[in-house]
Motif scaffolding. Structure first.
Motif, mmCIF file in Angstrom:
data_model
loop_
_atom_site.group_PDB
_atom_site.id
_atom_site.type_symbol
_atom_site.label_atom_id
_atom_site.label_comp_id
_atom_site.label_asym_id
_atom_site.label_seq_id
_atom_site.Cartn_x
_atom_site.Cartn_y
_atom_site.Cartn_z
ATOM 1 N N GLU A 35 -72.009 21.355 100.150
ATOM 2 C CA GLU A 35 -71.465 19.938 100.494
ATOM 3 C C GLU A 35 -72.817 18.957 100.188
ATOM 4 O O GLU A 35 -73.055 18.018 100.845
ATOM 5 C CB GLU A 35 -70.228 19.879 101.008
ATOM 6 N N ALA A 36 -73.249 19.242 101.650
ATOM 7 C CA ALA A 36 -74.796 18.462 102.585
ATOM 8 C C ALA A 36 -75.611 18.039 100.862
ATOM 9 O O ALA A 36 -76.241 16.948 101.547
ATOM 10 C CB ALA A 36 -75.365 19.477 103.469
ATOM 11 N N LEU A 37 -75.554 19.043 99.929
ATOM 12 C CA LEU A 37 -76.900 18.746 99.070
ATOM 13 C C LEU A 37 -75.832 18.004 97.892
ATOM 14 O O LEU A 37 -76.885 16.315 98.033
ATOM 15 C CB LEU A 37 -76.612 20.232 97.829
ATOM 16 N N ALA A 38 -74.919 18.019 97.613
ATOM 17 C CA ALA A 38 -74.131 16.732 96.758
ATOM 18 C C ALA A 38 -74.098 15.284 97.906
ATOM 19 O O ALA A 38 -74.052 14.412 97.501
ATOM 20 C CB ALA A 38 -72.789 17.755 96.583
ATOM 21 N N GLN A 39 -73.464 15.163 99.265
ATOM 22 C CA GLN A 39 -74.194 14.282 99.793
ATOM 23 C C GLN A 39 -75.065 13.203 99.790
ATOM 24 O O GLN A 39 -75.035 12.480 99.239
ATOM 25 C CB GLN A 39 -72.962 14.850 100.768
ATOM 26 N N SER A 93 -80.512 20.295 90.755
ATOM 27 C CA SER A 93 -80.423 19.110 91.456
ATOM 28 C C SER A 93 -81.109 17.647 90.849
ATOM 29 O O SER A 93 -82.119 17.790 90.339
ATOM 30 C CB SER A 93 -81.139 19.170 93.270
ATOM 31 N N PRO A 94 -80.381 16.543 90.361
ATOM 32 C CA PRO A 94 -81.258 15.872 89.736
ATOM 33 C C PRO A 94 -82.121 14.711 90.438
ATOM 34 O O PRO A 94 -82.595 13.780 89.809
ATOM 35 C CB PRO A 94 -79.436 14.955 89.917
ATOM 36 N N VAL A 95 -82.508 15.323 91.861
ATOM 37 C CA VAL A 95 -83.715 14.531 92.268
ATOM 38 C C VAL A 95 -84.613 15.730 92.997
ATOM 39 O O VAL A 95 -83.818 17.092 92.896
ATOM 40 C CB VAL A 95 -83.175 13.612 93.472
ATOM 41 N N PRO A 96 -85.602 15.604 92.775
ATOM 42 C CA PRO A 96 -86.231 16.317 93.276
ATOM 43 C C PRO A 96 -85.903 17.343 94.342
ATOM 44 O O PRO A 96 -85.642 16.843 95.634
ATOM 45 C CB PRO A 96 -88.091 15.829 93.383
#
Length: 258
Positions: A35-39, A93-96
């Motif tokens: 959840e934190a990663l998605a947020q 992840s779409p970002v590094p």
């Protein structure tokens, strides 16, 4: 979020694992971590630093919890699915993502670090008790799935990975840096900041070319965690093998949790 802290560093998100004492990856913790990663992504973070507690990044799966499940294969599979869900969230992840390895990182903790783009590892302040990182599955009676082995091979090379995986070896910080398992060494206090700093170097590049190049370069990591390379049902079945159970019970005895 009680087990995970989400911090903002001027556009770089820090996802700090904070499940004391060792960031053991229970299903509830894994759900919060996802959840934190998605947020962080939803809020527009240009990069994510995954960090842990002082002296511990993550001790991996919550073995006492897993052993408490007994013969409940469904619950055991759910727990492992929750873990691989986090691993896939990192690798997809779409970002590094940079791992700030703030201390020990065995087994599942090492897997999370391998899923990141970059790894900064702390050097222990006590030279007699160095921090260690690695896939020690064979030492606790388990077999690292093919997909996890692929992650290790892409970072340290096939022969080095074979030696580490078969022996269940856990290099210390300096050894891990020497073989390329980690990219940078820092102090415990500065490790999160160094992970953030590396992400800033990427954020300063032309955005779309960097992200597209990254996607091409990391395609093999994404492929490694496809279900066909994990064979989770087979892994769960192997969990109940007599020698695996004996080794896992020995782990519980060392932890003082029977």
């Amino acid at each position: 979020m009680g087990l995970v802290e989400l911090l903002d560093h001027d556009g770089i998100a820090e996802v700090r694992m904070a499940r004391a004492p060792v960031n053991a990856l229970s299903p509830a913790f894994c759900a919060e971590l996802r959840e934190a990663l998605a947020q962080a992504v939803h809020q527009g973070a240009q990069g994510i630093a995954l960090t842990g507690l002082p002296s511990i990044f993550s001790a991996g799966l919550d073995v006492p919890y897993l052993m408490s499940l007994g013969e409940d294969r469904g619950a055991l599979q759910h727990a492992w699915e929750a873990f691989f869900g986090v691993a896939r969230a990192l690798v997809d992840s779409p970002v590094p993502v940079a791992a700030g390895i703030t201390g020990h990182s065995p087994a599942g903790g090492c897997v999370l670090a391998l899923c990141c783009d970059y790894r900064v590892m702390a050097r222990s302040p006590d030279a007699a008790k160095p921090f260690r990182v690695g896939l020690n599955e064979t030492q606790v009676g388990l077999v690292a799935p093919e997909g996890i082995q692929r992650l290790m091979r892409r970072v340290v090379g096939p022969h080095r990975a074979e030696r580490l995986l078969v022996g269940g070896l856990m290099p210390d910080t300096d050894e891990a840096y020497a073989i390329g398992l980690v990219d940078e060494i820092s102090s415990v206090e500065e490790t999160p900041a160094r992970a953030v700093a590396w992400l800033r170097t990427l954020a300063a590049l032309p955005r779309q070319p960097m992200l597209e190049t990254r996607a091409i370069a990391r395609a093999d990591a994404v492929e490694a965690l496809q279900a066909r390379h994990i064979e989770l049902e087979r892994f769960v079945e192997a969990w109940y093998a007599p020698d695996s159970q004996a080794a896992l019970r020995a782990v519980l005895e060392r932890l003082g949790k029977r």
